[in-house]
Write an enzyme that holds these catalytic residues in place. Structure first.
Site: not given
Ligand code: FPP
Length: 249
Positions: A27, A31-32, A72-75, A78, A203, A214
């Site tokens: 996660d 924000r990064w 996630s199934s919820e993503n 977006r 989540s 844990e």
């Molecule tokens: C959460 O950050 C991250 C994700 C929804 C996606 C995770 C995907 C990757 C790490 C890259 C691709 C993965 C692979 C296996 C190649 P966020 O967008 O929810 O961050 P935020 O909460 O700061 O907005």
């Protein structure tokens, strides 16, 4: 105070083993990116780089199973351009990382509703899984279009269908029967679940399997995560007193 520096219970005795199975809720990509004033897509790209580092670090640190929550199934809710960026990135990763995964002894499996992706992505998934099926150094599960509740409902539905068809006795349905219908059938439950970025939620990740996991929450944003953070989380895990509902004294 980070979870890794909180006071912990000591139980004495021998050193507890490293976790066999680690799950990570990656996660903080957004924000990064926001902190740098760059598009979210660059945060996800940097997140994919962190993923590469952490798979290697997990194998080096003796983890046998690593499950990463990538989508996630919820993503799907977006904005369409972010969904496109994320699925494009994962497809790119699947296509171009396979050689590296084979070289590093990583066995890749995708868990989740893979049918939600198009045929091109499905073909990449199948190709990557087949190419890495013989690898033994570390098992990497990447959860894509994954939701724990949906996974449990699917397993329950399969059991109900088999019971209705007279193939199984409903009274014989126990925890093992349900677990056998999950995508993680045959894998150990996660010992340790890490969530980055400071959020402290599950989540919908590995709901059934996390019964005795844990949890370690680390405030670092996923693109900044590396081998030392994983080492801290594992050290914290090893200081925990796991009782699985029983008593030690
Ligand atoms: C959460 O950050 C991250 C994700 C929804 C996606 C995770 C995907 C990757 C790490 C890259 C691709 C993965 C692979 C296996 C190649 P966020 O967008 O929810 O961050 P935020 O909460 O700061 O907005």
């Amino acid at each position: 105070m980070s979870a890794a520096t909180q006071p912990v219970q000591k139980t004495g005795g021998s050193t507890p083993p490293a976790p066999a199975h680690v799950g990570i809720i990656m996660d903080g990509n957004g924000r990064w990116a926001a902190a740098r004033g760059v598009p979210r897509a660059l945060g996800h790209k940097a997140g994919a780089e962190a993923t590469r580092r952490v798979v290697e670090a997990a194998a080096d640190q003796g983890v046998s199973w690593l499950t990463l929550f990538a989508f996630s199934s919820e993503n799907w809710r977006r904005p369409a351009d972010e969904v496109r960026d994320l699925t494009g990135l994962m497809r790119h990763y699947l296509r171009h990382e396979v050689g590296q995964l084979v070289e590093k002894g990583v066995r890749l499996r995708i868990i989740g509703d893979r049918a939600a992706f198009g045929p091109g992505m499905l073909a990449e998934i199948e190709r990557a899984e087949a190419a890495t099926a013989g690898n033994r150094r570390i098992n990497l599960n990447v959860a894509l279009s994954y939701g724990g509740r949906a996974e449990i409902a699917r397993a329950a539905r399969d059991l109900a269908r088999r019971a209705a068809a007279g193939e199984i006795d409903p009274d014989a349905i126990d925890e093992a029967a349900l677990a056998a219908g999950l995508e993680t059938a045959g894998m150990p439950d996660p010992d340790l679940i890490i969530r980055t970025s400071g959020e402290q939620r599950i989540s919908n990740f590995l709901l059934w399997q996390a019964a005795y996991a844990e949890f370690v929450f680390q405030p670092v944003l996923w693109p900044d995560y590396g081998a030392d953070h994983l080492r801290d989380a594992i050290a914290e895990f090893r200081r925990r007193d796991r009782r699985f509902g029983a008593r030690t004294g």
